[in-house]
Design a protein around this motif. Structure first.
Motif, PDB file in Angstrom:
ATOM      1  N   PRO A  68       0.826  -1.213   0.000  1.00  0.00           N
ATOM      2  CA  PRO A  68       0.000   0.000   0.000  1.00  0.00           C
ATOM      3  C   PRO A  68       0.861   1.264   0.000  1.00  0.00           C
ATOM      4  O   PRO A  68       2.028   1.239   0.387  1.00  0.00           O
ATOM      5  CB  PRO A  68      -0.797  -0.120   1.292  1.00  0.00           C
TER       6      PRO A  68
ATOM      7  N   TYR B  99     -12.639  -1.892  -7.127  1.00  0.00           N
ATOM      8  CA  TYR B  99     -11.370  -2.315  -7.699  1.00  0.00           C
ATOM      9  C   TYR B  99     -11.393  -1.997  -9.183  1.00  0.00           C
ATOM     10  O   TYR B  99     -12.386  -2.255  -9.870  1.00  0.00           O
ATOM     11  CB  TYR B  99     -11.154  -3.822  -7.497  1.00  0.00           C
TER      12      TYR B  99
ATOM     13  N   GLU C 257      -9.299   0.808  -5.305  1.00  0.00           N
ATOM     14  CA  GLU C 257      -8.063   0.038  -5.375  1.00  0.00           C
ATOM     15  C   GLU C 257      -7.706  -0.110  -6.847  1.00  0.00           C
ATOM     16  O   GLU C 257      -8.510  -0.582  -7.646  1.00  0.00           O
ATOM     17  CB  GLU C 257      -8.227  -1.343  -4.742  1.00  0.00           C
TER      18      GLU C 257
END
Length: 87
Positions: free
Chosen positions: A15, A41, A67
């Motif tokens: 991350p 995502y 993400e």
């Protein structure tokens, strides 16, 4: 797409700095609003870069967490090229 990500010497990993703390803030804000947080995502550059960028901008307006990742399926031709690049 940022060409530095294509370099075999510098690959993304883990991350971003401070991401866990920001994620906790997002969850706390959603909890305070008495709602669920929406996490999405997006495979970067899929189906092509321009379309992916438009989707990313739309998601930024409507979701709590985005993400970004690499596509997780490759055709045989692409996987052979990647394998060759790594040798």
């Amino acid at each position: 797409m940022n060409p530095t990500w294509r370099s075999p010497r510098r690959t993304p990993g883990g991350p971003a700095p401070g991401a866990p703390a920001r994620f906790d803030q997002v969850l706390a804000r959603a909890r305070a609003d008495n709602r669920a947080a929406l996490a999405t995502y997006l495979p970067a550059g899929y189906p092509h870069q321009a379309h992916s960028l438009r989707i990313l901008h739309r998601l930024a307006e409507t979701t709590d967490v985005i993400e970004l990742g690499w596509r997780y399926t490759f055709t045989e031709r692409q996987s052979g090229r990647i394998a060759g690049d790594l040798q």
